[in-house]
Design a protein around this motif. Structure first.
Motif, short mmCIF file in Angstrom:
data_model
loop_
_atom_site.label_atom_id
_atom_site.label_comp_id
_atom_site.label_asym_id
_atom_site.label_seq_id
_atom_site.Cartn_x
_atom_site.Cartn_y
_atom_site.Cartn_z
N SER A 23 0.81 -1.22 0.00
CA SER A 23 0.00 0.00 0.00
C SER A 23 0.84 1.27 0.00
O SER A 23 0.61 2.18 0.78
N ILE A 24 1.86 1.33 -0.85
CA ILE A 24 2.59 2.58 -1.03
C ILE A 24 2.12 3.20 -2.34
O ILE A 24 1.93 2.52 -3.34
N THR A 25 1.91 4.51 -2.29
CA THR A 25 1.29 5.22 -3.41
C THR A 25 2.22 6.28 -3.96
O THR A 25 2.56 7.24 -3.25
N PRO A 26 2.67 6.16 -5.22
CA PRO A 26 3.53 7.19 -5.80
C PRO A 26 2.73 8.45 -6.11
O PRO A 26 1.59 8.39 -6.56
N ALA A 27 3.34 9.60 -5.85
CA ALA A 27 2.74 10.90 -6.18
C ALA A 27 3.64 11.62 -7.17
O ALA A 27 4.85 11.40 -7.20
N THR A 28 3.05 12.48 -7.95
CA THR A 28 3.82 13.21 -8.96
C THR A 28 4.75 14.23 -8.34
O THR A 28 5.85 14.46 -8.83
N THR A 29 4.31 14.84 -7.24
CA THR A 29 5.10 15.86 -6.54
C THR A 29 5.01 15.62 -5.04
O THR A 29 4.13 14.90 -4.55
N VAL A 30 5.91 16.26 -4.28
CA VAL A 30 5.85 16.16 -2.82
C VAL A 30 4.57 16.81 -2.27
O VAL A 30 3.92 16.24 -1.39
N PRO A 31 4.17 18.02 -2.75
CA PRO A 31 2.89 18.57 -2.27
C PRO A 31 1.72 17.62 -2.50
O PRO A 31 0.82 17.52 -1.66
N GLU A 32 1.73 16.91 -3.63
CA GLU A 32 0.66 15.94 -3.88
C GLU A 32 0.72 14.80 -2.87
O GLU A 32 -0.31 14.35 -2.36
N ALA A 33 1.94 14.34 -2.54
CA ALA A 33 2.10 13.28 -1.54
C ALA A 33 1.56 13.73 -0.18
O ALA A 33 0.89 12.97 0.52
N LEU A 34 1.83 14.98 0.18
CA LEU A 34 1.34 15.51 1.45
C LEU A 34 -0.18 15.70 1.41
O LEU A 34 -0.86 15.48 2.42
N ASN A 35 -0.70 16.09 0.27
CA ASN A 35 -2.16 16.26 0.14
C ASN A 35 -2.89 14.93 0.28
O ASN A 35 -4.04 14.90 0.76
N LEU A 36 -2.26 13.85 -0.12
CA LEU A 36 -2.87 12.53 0.07
C LEU A 36 -3.01 12.21 1.55
O LEU A 36 -3.96 11.55 1.97
N VAL A 37 -2.07 12.69 2.36
CA VAL A 37 -2.17 12.54 3.81
C VAL A 37 -3.24 13.46 4.37
O VAL A 37 -4.07 13.05 5.18
N LYS A 38 -3.24 14.70 3.90
CA LYS A 38 -4.22 15.68 4.39
C LYS A 38 -5.66 15.24 4.09
O LYS A 38 -6.57 15.47 4.89
N SER A 39 -5.85 14.61 2.95
CA SER A 39 -7.20 14.20 2.54
C SER A 39 -7.63 12.89 3.16
O SER A 39 -8.78 12.48 3.04
N GLY A 40 -6.69 12.20 3.84
CA GLY A 40 -7.01 10.92 4.46
C GLY A 40 -6.84 9.73 3.55
O GLY A 40 -7.10 8.59 3.95
N GLN A 41 -6.40 9.94 2.32
CA GLN A 41 -6.20 8.82 1.39
C GLN A 41 -4.98 7.98 1.76
O GLN A 41 -4.90 6.80 1.44
N CYS A 42 -4.00 8.63 2.41
CA CYS A 42 -2.82 7.93 2.93
C CYS A 42 -2.61 8.37 4.38
O CYS A 42 -2.99 9.47 4.76
N GLN A 43 -2.00 7.50 5.16
CA GLN A 43 -1.73 7.83 6.56
C GLN A 43 -0.38 8.54 6.74
O GLN A 43 -0.21 9.31 7.68
N TYR A 44 0.54 8.25 5.84
CA TYR A 44 1.90 8.78 5.98
C TYR A 44 2.44 9.22 4.62
O TYR A 44 1.99 8.76 3.58
N ALA A 45 3.43 10.11 4.68
CA ALA A 45 4.17 10.50 3.49
C ALA A 45 5.65 10.52 3.83
O ALA A 45 6.03 10.86 4.95
N VAL A 46 6.48 10.14 2.88
CA VAL A 46 7.93 10.19 3.06
C VAL A 46 8.48 11.28 2.16
O VAL A 46 8.24 11.28 0.95
N VAL A 47 9.21 12.24 2.77
CA VAL A 47 9.62 13.47 2.07
C VAL A 47 11.13 13.69 2.22
O VAL A 47 11.64 13.70 3.35
N PRO A 48 11.86 13.88 1.12
CA PRO A 48 13.29 14.21 1.23
C PRO A 48 13.45 15.65 1.70
O PRO A 48 12.83 16.57 1.16
N VAL A 49 14.31 15.87 2.71
CA VAL A 49 14.46 17.22 3.25
C VAL A 49 15.89 17.75 3.21
O VAL A 49 16.11 18.96 3.33
#
Length: 291
Positions: free
Chosen positions: A49-75
């Protein structure tokens, strides 16, 4: 003989990892084959259940919307430094917190279509960090090649695969060659073998758990109050690892300071923060463990 028990915070984190291994959904900067995907698997294990996103903001939005529980972000990267646009996306959103950290060694390779000749490469695509980490190698070995920035290293590999152009290449992870049926033309493009990228594991505030290896906070306000804050934090047993300043985009001379720490005890940062609440807006990003 007295038995030793894990601290409550450690038990909670262990429970989190055990439960997430069964049903957690995680978003990451895709497509398949990115270093972020590798960091995601390193932290959570092999997951369906890992979901690729086109951008990091999109990955975070998937968390914000409840579609994913976590996001992994390079910092941050050893060579390229902080990835400020990704860092900003996290620190500017009060709903997000950090619950983990992954440090991943990075080895950049030059990928092209099977049969391509390295001497004929005219265009090289990669994520801006991949280009920054490899530009010295490119300057020496392919000085005439055009560097093109894309959304991720894997996206660069994907485009090379789809273009069908033997003069195009991508800077990406070696494992990406298998994903997109490419050949490796050169290894270790990065100018140091100590090249590491640091990733944060992000979730919503209500899912926050406490670790005890690292902490991070955000302080916004006049710089004159920062030394006092750091001094009081140090007296609590914390050690400052890094400070990043970002423009607050409010008043001239007002910044957002991202302070990363080791040591101390979870909860004590809140005590220090209260002392400065009249002069600084302080938000605790999290106290967490690293892999």
């Amino acid at each position: 003989m007295r038995r030793k028990f894990l601290p409550i915070s450690a038990l909670i984190l262990l429970l989190l990892l055990l439960t997430t291994s069964a049903f957690a959904s995680v978003s990451y900067l895709g497509p398949a084959g990115t270093y972020t995907e590798e960091a995601t698997i390193l932290f959570f294990g092999e997951k369906e259940s890992i979901t690729p996103a086109t951008t990091v903001p999109e990955a975070l939005n998937l968390v914000k919307s409840g579609q994913c529980q976590y996001a992994v972000v390079p910092v941050e990267n050893t060579i390229g430094g902080p990835v400020y646009n990704y860092l900003d996306a996290v620190v500017n959103d009060a709903d997000l917190v950090v619950i983990g950290e992954v440090n991943l060694p990075i080895r950049q390779t030059l990928l092209a279509l099977p049969g391509a000749n390295i001497k004929e490469i005219k265009t090289i695509m990669s994520h801006p960090q991949g280009i920054a980490q490899s530009k010295d190698w490119v300057k020496v070995n392919l000085p005439g090649a055009k560097l093109v920035e894309v959304s991720s290293t894997a996206e660069a590999a994907k485009r090379v695969s789809e273009m069908g152009d033997n003069t195009a290449a991508a800077i990406a992870a070696s494992r990406t060659a298998q994903v997109y049926n490419l050949s490796i033309l050169a290894n270790d493009l990065q100018y140091t073998k100590d090249n590491v990228t640091r990733f944060w594991v992000i979730t919503l505030k209500q899912n926050q758990v406490q670790g005890n290896e690292r902490s991070a906070l955000v302080a916004q306000g006049p710089a004159q109050y920062l030394p006092g804050l750091l001094s009081d934090i140090s007296r609590k047993g914390y050690k400052v690892v890094s400070i990043h300043d970002r423009p607050a985009k409010t008043l001239l001379g007002e910044y957002i300071y991202v302070v990363e720490l080791t040591g101390g005890k979870p909860g004590e940062l809140n005590e220090v923060s209260k002392k400065y609440e009249k002069n600084l807006k302080i938000r605790i990003l999290g106290s967490f463990n690293a892999k």
